[in-house]
Design a protein around this motif. Structure first.
Motif, mmCIF file in Angstrom:
data_model
loop_
_atom_site.group_PDB
_atom_site.id
_atom_site.type_symbol
_atom_site.label_atom_id
_atom_site.label_comp_id
_atom_site.label_asym_id
_atom_site.label_seq_id
_atom_site.Cartn_x
_atom_site.Cartn_y
_atom_site.Cartn_z
ATOM 1 N N ALA A 8 0.774 -1.204 0.082
ATOM 2 C CA ALA A 8 0.069 -0.117 0.041
ATOM 3 C C ALA A 8 0.929 1.267 0.192
ATOM 4 N N ALA A 9 1.893 1.280 0.778
ATOM 5 C CA ALA A 9 3.008 2.323 0.869
ATOM 6 C C ALA A 9 3.477 2.612 -0.711
ATOM 7 N N ALA A 10 3.512 1.752 -1.292
ATOM 8 C CA ALA A 10 4.236 1.887 -2.813
ATOM 9 C C ALA A 10 3.137 2.530 -3.703
ATOM 10 N N ARG A 11 1.816 2.670 -3.382
ATOM 11 C CA ARG A 11 0.712 3.217 -4.109
ATOM 12 C C ARG A 11 0.294 4.677 -3.526
ATOM 13 N N VAL A 12 0.208 4.900 -2.298
ATOM 14 C CA VAL A 12 -0.349 6.188 -1.705
ATOM 15 C C VAL A 12 0.757 6.499 -0.466
ATOM 16 N N PRO A 13 0.679 7.913 -0.126
ATOM 17 C CA PRO A 13 1.424 8.320 1.022
ATOM 18 C C PRO A 13 0.787 7.460 2.330
ATOM 19 N N MET A 14 1.557 7.147 3.070
ATOM 20 C CA MET A 14 1.420 6.404 4.339
ATOM 21 C C MET A 14 2.069 6.567 5.668
ATOM 22 N N VAL A 15 1.451 6.664 6.535
ATOM 23 C CA VAL A 15 2.173 7.109 8.058
ATOM 24 C C VAL A 15 1.559 6.021 8.868
ATOM 25 N N LEU A 16 2.603 5.175 9.704
ATOM 26 C CA LEU A 16 2.297 4.205 10.677
ATOM 27 C C LEU A 16 2.095 4.955 11.934
ATOM 28 N N LEU A 17 1.162 4.706 12.659
ATOM 29 C CA LEU A 17 0.692 5.402 13.870
ATOM 30 C C LEU A 17 0.725 4.369 14.814
ATOM 31 N N ASP A 18 1.497 4.695 16.115
ATOM 32 C CA ASP A 18 1.525 4.213 17.323
ATOM 33 C C ASP A 18 2.243 2.866 17.264
ATOM 34 N N ARG A 19 2.298 2.079 16.283
ATOM 35 C CA ARG A 19 3.088 0.837 16.072
ATOM 36 C C ARG A 19 4.116 0.964 14.638
ATOM 37 N N GLY A 20 5.022 0.271 14.639
ATOM 38 C CA GLY A 20 5.809 0.146 13.523
ATOM 39 C C GLY A 20 5.650 -1.144 12.758
ATOM 40 N N CYS A 21 6.194 -1.360 11.754
ATOM 41 C CA CYS A 21 6.167 -2.252 10.835
ATOM 42 C C CYS A 21 7.578 -2.776 10.211
ATOM 43 N N GLY A 22 8.515 -2.373 10.631
ATOM 44 C CA GLY A 22 10.022 -2.627 10.232
ATOM 45 C C GLY A 22 10.616 -1.357 9.525
ATOM 46 N N THR A 23 11.879 -1.226 9.723
ATOM 47 C CA THR A 23 12.644 -0.052 9.342
ATOM 48 C C THR A 23 12.381 0.218 7.795
ATOM 49 N N GLY A 24 12.095 1.606 7.513
ATOM 50 C CA GLY A 24 11.846 1.950 6.131
ATOM 51 C C GLY A 24 10.617 1.881 5.208
ATOM 52 N N VAL A 25 9.857 1.062 5.873
ATOM 53 C CA VAL A 25 8.320 0.729 5.341
ATOM 54 C C VAL A 25 7.829 1.966 4.749
ATOM 55 N N ALA A 26 7.454 2.633 5.920
ATOM 56 C CA ALA A 26 6.609 3.972 6.082
ATOM 57 C C ALA A 26 6.928 5.037 6.918
ATOM 58 N N ASP A 27 6.560 6.035 6.755
ATOM 59 C CA ASP A 27 6.691 6.973 8.007
ATOM 60 C C ASP A 27 6.203 6.477 9.296
ATOM 61 N N LEU A 28 6.735 6.859 10.427
ATOM 62 C CA LEU A 28 6.354 6.241 11.614
ATOM 63 C C LEU A 28 6.230 7.426 12.898
ATOM 64 N N VAL A 29 4.991 7.415 13.025
ATOM 65 C CA VAL A 29 4.992 8.544 14.280
ATOM 66 C C VAL A 29 4.346 7.580 15.622
ATOM 67 N N ALA A 30 5.148 7.582 16.719
ATOM 68 C CA ALA A 30 4.674 6.793 17.987
ATOM 69 C C ALA A 30 5.243 7.244 19.190
ATOM 70 N N THR A 31 4.776 6.717 20.197
ATOM 71 C CA THR A 31 5.433 7.216 21.567
ATOM 72 C C THR A 31 6.647 6.417 21.989
ATOM 73 N N ASP A 32 7.360 7.066 22.428
ATOM 74 C CA ASP A 32 8.793 6.388 23.050
ATOM 75 C C ASP A 32 8.265 5.592 24.090
ATOM 76 N N ASN A 33 8.044 4.471 23.813
ATOM 77 C CA ASN A 33 7.753 3.263 25.017
ATOM 78 C C ASN A 33 8.951 2.956 25.787
ATOM 79 N N ALA A 34 10.098 2.883 25.458
ATOM 80 C CA ALA A 34 11.283 2.521 26.153
ATOM 81 C C ALA A 34 11.214 3.854 27.372
ATOM 82 N N SER A 35 10.964 5.068 26.908
ATOM 83 C CA SER A 35 11.095 6.178 27.955
ATOM 84 C C SER A 35 9.775 6.030 28.991
ATOM 85 N N GLY A 36 8.755 5.538 28.459
ATOM 86 C CA GLY A 36 7.688 5.524 29.108
ATOM 87 C C GLY A 36 8.054 4.425 30.331
#
Length: 342
Positions: free
Chosen positions: A130-158
């Motif tokens: 899907a990220a190859a077809r439209v702009p995408m942002v992963l939110l809260d959780r990731g899916c591997g390095t470089g797949v799409a932009d990611l915005v999440a909380t710093d869980n380790a800091s928490g």
């Protein structure tokens, strides 16, 4: 419309379509005329002309998890402020359903996608396609390095904030109750616990019970951890923690006198629990705003840059469930440092 506003058809089109700038006085006349006439633009026709539907798709794991409605609300507000609408899809924590929901939203010609992946590995193929077809942002959780932009909380800091707080309130025999799933929130919180808790007790990294992010699991986990005789239970989210509080109270265990309990997320029920739950507050509004800004940049044509990973700092909210415990004989000579309830 042109006659009512005293402007040309072309000028009215520019104002209502936002295609070219016009003077503020002319724009105001056109908009006032549109309001008087009850005019509403035909979004379908506009989409055909612009090849943009003005809609963003959001796929989330489980709408019944109280954290996600709060996040969805902030995302909707952030997108609405930019003139975009949100289409929501729930995949019931199933990667196969998640892939189908992503495809369905793409078939509806959404301009971009926000995805909260169910599973770091099993969600990756659908997300990458899907990220190859439209702009995408992963939110809260990731899916591997470089797949799409990611915005999440710093869980380790928490998690570090939680462990520092428990140490300051005299807790030493800590257990962790989390989720055995493979989403990055579950994985990162467990990893941060295991990395940080050894300074309190070298055996604590092994005192881990994993199930799922639910009240039911929180209740069931209590019976599994009590043989460890913990003085604190660190939970991977608030649902688990509230379930644990319920079971501890049912068994007559004094919280926080005998056992402190902490959660993660700061969902609405955290402050209503008995006792009120100490937890890590995710910056929900900031997460939504950052995700909307990233999508806006990609939609504006900034597609060539590297994938961005944005981690936002959480906040520890101290409540009654982790108040300092009374000193015992083994604490002779040391005085716990109290922290105020918030």
């Amino acid at each position: 419309m042109a006659r009512a506003s005293g402007c040309s058809v072309a000028t009215v089109s520019r104002v209502l379509g936002g295609t070219r700038p016009v003077g503020p006085e002319i724009a105001l006349r056109v908009k006032e005329a549109a309001e008087r006439l009850g005019y509403r633009p035909n979004q379908v026709a506009r989409a055909l002309r612009s090849r943009s539907t003005g809609t963003i798709g959001l796929v989330l794991p489980q709408i019944t998890n109280p954290f996600f409605p709060s996040l969805v609300r902030e995302v909707e507000h952030a997108l609405h402020a930019e003139g975009r609408a949100l289409l929501l899809a729930d995949c019931n924590d199933d990667p196969t359903t998640e892939a189908a929901r992503i495809t369905a939203l793409l078939d509806r010609q959404v301009d971009a996608l926000l995805v909260i992946p169910v599973d770091e590995k099993h969600s990756r193929d659908a997300v990458t396609t899907a990220a190859a077809r439209v702009p995408m942002v992963l939110l809260d959780r990731g899916c591997g390095t470089g797949v799409a932009d990611l915005v999440a909380t710093d869980n380790a800091s928490g998690m570090a904030l939680v462990l520092e707080h428990l140490a300051a309130t005299g807790r030493r025999r800590v257990c962790f109750v989390g989720a055995s799933r493979c989403d990055t929130a579950a994985v990162e919180r467990l990893a941060a616990y295991e990395a940080g808790v050894a300074s309190l007790d070298p055996e604590a990294p092994g005192r881990v019970e994993l199930g799922d992010f639910s009240l039911e699991w929180g209740r069931a986990a209590v019976d599994r951890i009590l043989p460890f005789r913990p003085d604190a239970v660190v939970c991977a989210n608030d649902l688990i923690a509230v379930g644990a509080l319920q079971r501890l109270r049912q068994l007559g265990v004094d919280v926080p006198g005998e056992i402190a309990v902490t959660g993660f997320d700061d969902i609405p029920m955290a402050g209503l629990a008995d006792p009120a739950l100490t937890t890590v507050r995710q910056p929900v509004r900031e997460l939504a705003a950052e995700a909307a800004q990233l999508l806006g940049s990609r939609l504006a044509g900034q597609t060539d840059g590297p994938r961005r990973s944005v981690r936002l700092a959480p906040e520890l909210v101290v409540r009654a469930s982790s108040a300092p415990r009374a000193p015992s004989a083994q604490d002779a000579g040391s005085t716990p440092t109290p922290e105020e309830d918030q």
